[in-house]
Design a protein around this motif. Structure first.
Motif, mmCIF file in Angstrom:
data_model
loop_
_atom_site.group_PDB
_atom_site.id
_atom_site.type_symbol
_atom_site.label_atom_id
_atom_site.label_comp_id
_atom_site.label_asym_id
_atom_site.label_seq_id
_atom_site.Cartn_x
_atom_site.Cartn_y
_atom_site.Cartn_z
ATOM 1 N N TRP A 153 53.175 46.341 62.324
ATOM 2 C CA TRP A 153 52.473 46.135 61.055
ATOM 3 C C TRP A 153 51.251 45.232 61.210
ATOM 4 O O TRP A 153 50.787 44.623 60.246
ATOM 5 C CB TRP A 153 53.419 45.529 60.023
ATOM 6 N N LEU A 213 50.759 50.491 59.042
ATOM 7 C CA LEU A 213 49.998 50.329 57.810
ATOM 8 C C LEU A 213 49.066 51.508 57.585
ATOM 9 O O LEU A 213 48.256 51.491 56.659
ATOM 10 C CB LEU A 213 49.185 49.021 57.859
ATOM 11 N N VAL A 238 50.800 50.125 52.399
ATOM 12 C CA VAL A 238 49.947 50.374 53.553
ATOM 13 C C VAL A 238 48.537 49.910 53.230
ATOM 14 O O VAL A 238 48.251 49.480 52.116
ATOM 15 C CB VAL A 238 49.941 51.882 53.912
#
Length: 429
Positions: A11, A227, A237
């Motif tokens: 992430w 993301l 996201v």
């Protein structure tokens, strides 16, 4: 020579800044191809820390640095960040920095709208950085964006602003906000135009010329593949594509120019903002990872959520980004732990699965299935060869390779550039 794309395999916040800086010594050109100034990179060189958000990391190395058309550019932030780096002794001129003339601009109205949405009492909170990235991408897709090249045509700028405000003022009326005047946006842009226009270029042409000349091109990804607007934990996201394929679309250089995809991978997992996080630890171990790993956002100052390594997620991003090899970072944060867990699968509604579902509801319901490994007491910090690593640390790394289906190409053992174990040079692959 292989042109290299660097992407985050989780992430974001995987330590891309150091790796990009390390690789930029071997590169001739460094390219940003998506996102905006919402993703920070920290470079530590000879004890000096450089914090970048919008500008490519190659600038600190004095390499030709390019901001591609896939990036949304806040011109006022651009000028401020450039001034900050210049104050640290970094030389920034049009000879070393180019910005795509077709890059969309982030305006004050985008930043304001971003914050209003996040503060709304109703609706889904995404956890954005409130810097106007999402609204700017919306205008790009809606074909009403002001682009950098528009600043060079002041005689036609006002009609473009009025067209943009037809949409935004309708939104503002619906939210009970004061409408924005076209003149105020015009002044906002014309006041900064002379400082950013000298860096404008046809980036697609520059990169193709460099490729033909045999230059080594490094594509610097921001954030992380999880993301990605298509392949991430939607709707939590970002507003751009963050997978490796965006390097081509976001720079104007064709996909056949890409030779190696390096996935930057943290030895545990972190996440900033809202959204699912199957391996999140809200306990002493989670706090240990946060403190030892100094898990605070570079530009936002937001605390990062921490958890065990999730092999399911990384295995999936290896596929969606076509990752050739990974750069494993922050292994030293795990030093001293008696046991280390790795997520090897998920349980969803009583069944075992080996992927992250696309459904928001299913993503929230998955439960991690862990394997437990023995930890190590000796330090890995500063190691520059495999021989300097504890045996259990090597075992951990090899297990990760097996689980995700990709080899370790580089192993980073501290924020310092020299503390890197090179297994494969991506530019020579």
């Amino acid at each position: 020579m292989a042109n290299v794309v660097v992407v985050g395999s989780q992430w974001g916040d995987e330590g891309k800044g150091k790796i990009v800086d390390w690789l930029s010594e071997r590169a001739d050109v460094v390219v940003r191809f998506h996102g905006g100034h919402n993703a920070g990179h920290t470079l530590v060189i000879d004890g000096v820390s450089y914090k970048l958000a919008l500008l490519p990391s190659g600038l600190v190395q004095g390499k030709l640095s390019v901001i591609g058309n896939g990036v949304v550019v806040d011109p006022h932030h651009f000028v401020a960040e450039m001034a900050k780096l210049r104050a640290q002794g970094v030389k920034i001129t049009p000879e070393v920095l180019r910005i795509a003339d077709n890059a969309p601009l982030i305006l004050s109205l985008h930043r304001e709208l971003d914050g209003i949405r996040e503060d709304a009492n109703s609706g889904l909170k995404i956890g954005t950085t409130r810097r106007g990235i999402g609204p700017a991408y919306e205008d790009k897709v809606g074909r009403r964006a002001i682009r950098l090249v528009d600043l060079s045509e002041p005689e036609t700028l006002m009609p473009k602003i009025e067209r943009l405000l037809t949409h935004h003022n309708a939104l503002r009326r619906g939210m009970g906000l004061t409408e924005i005047s076209a003149q105020s946006i015009h002044e906002e842009l014309t006041s900064i135009a002379h400082e950013i226009l000298p860096f404008t270029d046809q980036v697609w042409r520059v990169l193709e010329d460099k490729r033909k000349a045999g230059a080594r091109i490094l594509f610097e990804g921001a954030q992380g593949a999880l993301l990605d607007n298509d392949h991430g934990t939607y709707p939590f996201v970002t507003s751009s594509n963050t997978v490796a394929g965006q390097a081509a679309a976001g720079s104007g250089l064709g996909p056949t120019a890409i030779g190696y995809v390096l996935g930057i991978t943290k030895a545990y997992t972190t996440r900033v903002g809202e959204g699912p996080f199957p391996c999140e630890l809200d306990d002493e171990i989670g706090r240990h990872l946060a403190v030892v790993g100094k898990e605070v956002g570079v530009n936002t100052g937001r605390a990062r959520r921490c958890g065990w390594f999730d092999a399911v997620l990384v295995r999936q991003t290896v596929k969606t980004s076509g990752i050739t090899g990974i750069a494993l970072t922050k292994l030293d944060v795990l030093d001293g732990l008696k046991e280390i867990k790795v997520c090897v699968g998920y349980e969803l509604d009583g069944s075992r699965i080996d992927y992250l579902p696309a459904s928001m509801g299913a993503q929230a319901r998955v439960k991690p299935i862990y394997e437990t490994l023995e930890g190590w007491s000796d330090t890995t910090a500063g190691a520059r060869s495999w021989a300097e690593l504890p045996a259990q640390a090597v075992k951990y790394v090899r297990y990760i390779e097996e689980l995700i289906g990709a080899p370790v190409a580089l192993l980073s053992t501290s924020p310092e550039r020299a503390d890197t174990i090179l297994v494969v040079d991506p530019f020579q692959d």
